[in-house]
Design a protein around this motif. Structure first.
Motif, PDB file in Angstrom:
ATOM      1  N   MET A   1       0.825  -1.204   0.000  1.00 53.38           N
ATOM      2  CA  MET A   1       0.000   0.000   0.000  1.00 53.38           C
ATOM      3  C   MET A   1       0.866   1.264   0.000  1.00 53.38           C
ATOM      4  O   MET A   1       0.668   2.174  -0.806  1.00 53.38           O
ATOM      5  CB  MET A   1      -0.913   0.005   1.239  1.00 53.38           C
ATOM      6  CG  MET A   1      -1.868   1.173   1.297  1.00 53.38           C
ATOM      7  SD  MET A   1      -2.831   1.116   2.824  1.00 53.38           S
ATOM      8  CE  MET A   1      -4.096   2.290   2.435  1.00 53.38           C
ATOM      9  N   ILE A   2       1.814   1.339   0.924  1.00 56.83           N
ATOM     10  CA  ILE A   2       2.717   2.487   1.059  1.00 56.83           C
ATOM     11  C   ILE A   2       4.152   1.991   0.966  1.00 56.83           C
ATOM     12  O   ILE A   2       4.542   1.068   1.694  1.00 56.83           O
ATOM     13  CB  ILE A   2       2.493   3.201   2.410  1.00 56.83           C
ATOM     14  CG1 ILE A   2       1.127   3.882   2.422  1.00 56.83           C
ATOM     15  CG2 ILE A   2       3.617   4.190   2.720  1.00 56.83           C
ATOM     16  CD1 ILE A   2       0.698   4.371   3.783  1.00 56.83           C
ATOM     17  N   THR A   3       4.923   2.591   0.069  1.00 56.37           N
ATOM     18  CA  THR A   3       6.331   2.238  -0.060  1.00 56.37           C
ATOM     19  C   THR A   3       7.165   3.514  -0.121  1.00 56.37           C
ATOM     20  O   THR A   3       7.027   4.314  -1.055  1.00 56.37           O
ATOM     21  CB  THR A   3       6.595   1.404  -1.339  1.00 56.37           C
ATOM     22  OG1 THR A   3       5.797   0.226  -1.307  1.00 56.37           O
ATOM     23  CG2 THR A   3       8.059   1.011  -1.423  1.00 56.37           C
ATOM     24  N   LEU A   4       8.006   3.698   0.891  1.00 53.41           N
ATOM     25  CA  LEU A   4       8.942   4.821   0.924  1.00 53.41           C
ATOM     26  C   LEU A   4      10.340   4.288   0.632  1.00 53.41           C
ATOM     27  O   LEU A   4      10.775   3.312   1.246  1.00 53.41           O
ATOM     28  CB  LEU A   4       8.940   5.498   2.290  1.00 53.41           C
ATOM     29  CG  LEU A   4       7.605   5.998   2.849  1.00 53.41           C
ATOM     30  CD1 LEU A   4       7.822   6.618   4.218  1.00 53.41           C
ATOM     31  CD2 LEU A   4       6.955   6.998   1.918  1.00 53.41           C
ATOM     32  N   GLU A   5      11.028   4.940  -0.290  1.00 52.93           N
ATOM     33  CA  GLU A   5      12.374   4.504  -0.661  1.00 52.93           C
ATOM     34  C   GLU A   5      13.340   5.689  -0.582  1.00 52.93           C
ATOM     35  O   GLU A   5      13.163   6.697  -1.284  1.00 52.93           O
ATOM     36  CB  GLU A   5      12.381   3.916  -2.071  1.00 52.93           C
ATOM     37  CG  GLU A   5      11.530   2.651  -2.207  1.00 52.93           C
ATOM     38  CD  GLU A   5      11.504   2.112  -3.628  1.00 52.93           C
ATOM     39  OE1 GLU A   5      11.898   2.850  -4.567  1.00 52.93           O
ATOM     40  OE2 GLU A   5      11.074   0.959  -3.810  1.00 52.93           O
ATOM     41  N   ASN A   6      14.323   5.559   0.304  1.00 53.35           N
ATOM     42  CA  ASN A   6      15.391   6.559   0.440  1.00 53.35           C
ATOM     43  C   ASN A   6      14.836   7.977   0.607  1.00 53.35           C
ATOM     44  O   ASN A   6      15.250   8.913  -0.091  1.00 53.35           O
ATOM     45  CB  ASN A   6      16.338   6.504  -0.767  1.00 53.35           C
ATOM     46  CG  ASN A   6      17.024   5.157  -0.878  1.00 53.35           C
ATOM     47  OD1 ASN A   6      17.465   4.592   0.118  1.00 53.35           O
ATOM     48  ND2 ASN A   6      17.096   4.625  -2.080  1.00 53.35           N
ATOM     49  N   ILE A   7      13.897   8.100   1.545  1.00 53.69           N
ATOM     50  CA  ILE A   7      13.299   9.413   1.806  1.00 53.69           C
ATOM     51  C   ILE A   7      14.239  10.244   2.674  1.00 53.69           C
ATOM     52  O   ILE A   7      14.671   9.815   3.750  1.00 53.69           O
ATOM     53  CB  ILE A   7      11.937   9.268   2.503  1.00 53.69           C
ATOM     54  CG1 ILE A   7      10.926   8.555   1.595  1.00 53.69           C
ATOM     55  CG2 ILE A   7      11.412  10.645   2.936  1.00 53.69           C
ATOM     56  CD1 ILE A   7      10.524   9.313   0.361  1.00 53.69           C
ATOM     57  N   ASN A   8      14.541  11.442   2.217  1.00 52.06           N
ATOM     58  CA  ASN A   8      15.320  12.413   2.981  1.00 52.06           C
ATOM     59  C   ASN A   8      14.518  13.706   3.072  1.00 52.06           C
ATOM     60  O   ASN A   8      13.823  14.095   2.129  1.00 52.06           O
ATOM     61  CB  ASN A   8      16.662  12.697   2.311  1.00 52.06           C
ATOM     62  CG  ASN A   8      17.643  11.560   2.504  1.00 52.06           C
ATOM     63  OD1 ASN A   8      18.374  11.506   3.481  1.00 52.06           O
ATOM     64  ND2 ASN A   8      17.644  10.614   1.560  1.00 52.06           N
ATOM     65  N   LYS A   9      14.613  14.341   4.220  1.00 51.21           N
ATOM     66  CA  LYS A   9      13.888  15.589   4.442  1.00 51.21           C
ATOM     67  C   LYS A   9      14.828  16.602   5.077  1.00 51.21           C
ATOM     68  O   LYS A   9      15.559  16.283   6.023  1.00 51.21           O
ATOM     69  CB  LYS A   9      12.686  15.342   5.358  1.00 51.21           C
ATOM     70  CG  LYS A   9      11.964  16.604   5.815  1.00 51.21           C
ATOM     71  CD  LYS A   9      11.240  17.307   4.686  1.00 51.21           C
ATOM     72  CE  LYS A   9      10.594  18.599   5.163  1.00 51.21           C
ATOM     73  NZ  LYS A   9       9.899  19.318   4.072  1.00 51.21           N
ATOM     74  N   TYR A  10      14.793  17.825   4.547  1.00 50.86           N
ATOM     75  CA  TYR A  10      15.627  18.909   5.058  1.00 50.86           C
ATOM     76  C   TYR A  10      14.739  20.095   5.423  1.00 50.86           C
ATOM     77  O   TYR A  10      13.717  20.339   4.784  1.00 50.86           O
ATOM     78  CB  TYR A  10      16.631  19.364   3.996  1.00 50.86           C
ATOM     79  CG  TYR A  10      17.585  18.289   3.522  1.00 50.86           C
ATOM     80  CD1 TYR A  10      18.833  18.118   4.107  1.00 50.86           C
ATOM     81  CD2 TYR A  10      17.222  17.433   2.474  1.00 50.86           C
ATOM     82  CE1 TYR A  10      19.711  17.127   3.661  1.00 50.86           C
ATOM     83  CE2 TYR A  10      18.083  16.441   2.030  1.00 50.86           C
ATOM     84  CZ  TYR A  10      19.325  16.299   2.626  1.00 50.86           C
ATOM     85  OH  TYR A  10      20.182  15.315   2.186  1.00 50.86           O
ATOM     86  N   TYR A  11      15.173  20.830   6.464  1.00 52.18           N
ATOM     87  CA  TYR A  11      14.534  22.099   6.799  1.00 52.18           C
ATOM     88  C   TYR A  11      15.568  23.203   6.691  1.00 52.18           C
ATOM     89  O   TYR A  11      16.712  23.042   7.139  1.00 52.18           O
ATOM     90  CB  TYR A  11      13.975  22.080   8.223  1.00 52.18           C
ATOM     91  CG  TYR A  11      12.701  21.282   8.385  1.00 52.18           C
ATOM     92  CD1 TYR A  11      11.548  21.634   7.690  1.00 52.18           C
ATOM     93  CD2 TYR A  11      12.642  20.201   9.261  1.00 52.18           C
ATOM     94  CE1 TYR A  11      10.380  20.910   7.842  1.00 52.18           C
ATOM     95  CE2 TYR A  11      11.471  19.469   9.417  1.00 52.18           C
ATOM     96  CZ  TYR A  11      10.344  19.837   8.708  1.00 52.18           C
ATOM     97  OH  TYR A  11       9.187  19.123   8.850  1.00 52.18           O
TER      98      TYR A  11
END
Length: 227
Positions: A1-11
């Motif tokens: 259903m949900i697949t996250l691959e190599n998620i990066n988040k910056y602020y």
């Protein structure tokens, strides 16, 4: 259903760029009851904002029901969120001066459902959460546990594909917390509702099918019930 691959988040704050999520890889299947745990500042809320289509500013790929939504526009994200996700919060986020029925009906109004359909659905979900007969009550006159039940009824009113619950028992006493957890488990088992729950409470987490632990923006463990 949900697949996250190599998620990066910056602020970005002034001249500083903060790396909040580091190479997150995560799969969540239809019908799972998943707890996401971690200390304050670990990145839990940032992660569920991405999972729940509230934040489209990230690096990596996100496939929802095999669709590459990381390629979607902000408008497409908004539509996806409105049609697929229900949200439950620690502080309920109810309109305290509006009736229970009006609170639960709000997402249905946004979805432009007909008045008769809205009335029927409001009655159905209030019955599901054990609040049949409370339609004309006001949240300001209700206990914390009752208010959380109203917020759950509101969240499930549009038949969402999954629920995101952000510390849903955090403002409740132990007994009421267990009542709310029993409700979540019943929705999960009887309705096959996928639930992703952020919690600090190990007792709440232990009742989920799976526990994902995040430290400093990284998934450090992902264990299923009995492992």
């Amino acid at each position: 259903m949900i697949t996250l691959e190599n998620i990066n988040k910056y602020y970005q704050q002034g001249d500083h760029r903060f790396h909040v999520l580091h190479d997150i890889n995560l799969e969540i299947n239809q019908g799972e009851l998943v707890a996401i745990i971690g200390e304050s500042g670990s990145g839990k809320s940032t992660l569920i904002n991405i999972i729940g289509f509230l934040d489209d500013d990230f690096e990596g790929t996100y496939f929802y029901q095999d669709q590459p939504i990381h390629e979607y526009t902000r408008k497409q994200f908004s539509k996806l969120r409105n049609r697929n996700v229900g949200f439950v919060f620690q502080n309920f986020k109810l309109l305290r001066e509006s009736s229970v029925a009006d609170n639960v009906a709000l997402p249905l109004l946004y979805a432009r459902k007909k008045r008769q359909e809205i009335g029927t659905r409001v009655m159905e979900v209030l019955n599901q959460v054990g609040l049949s007969g409370y339609e004309k009550q006001f949240p300001k006159n209700m206990s914390g546990g009752q208010q959380q039940r109203v917020s759950i009824a509101r969240a499930i009113s549009t038949h969402p594909k999954f629920l995101i619950a952000d510390e849903p028992t955090g403002a409740l006493d132990t007994e009421t917390s267990q009542e709310i957890m029993n409700l979540f488990k019943r929705l999960n088992r009887q309705e096959n509702t996928t639930i992703i729950m952020v919690t600090h409470d190990p007792h709440v987490a232990d009742q989920c099918d799976r526990i994902v632990k995040i430290i400093d923006g990284r998934v450090v463990s992902d264990s299923k019930d009995g492992e």
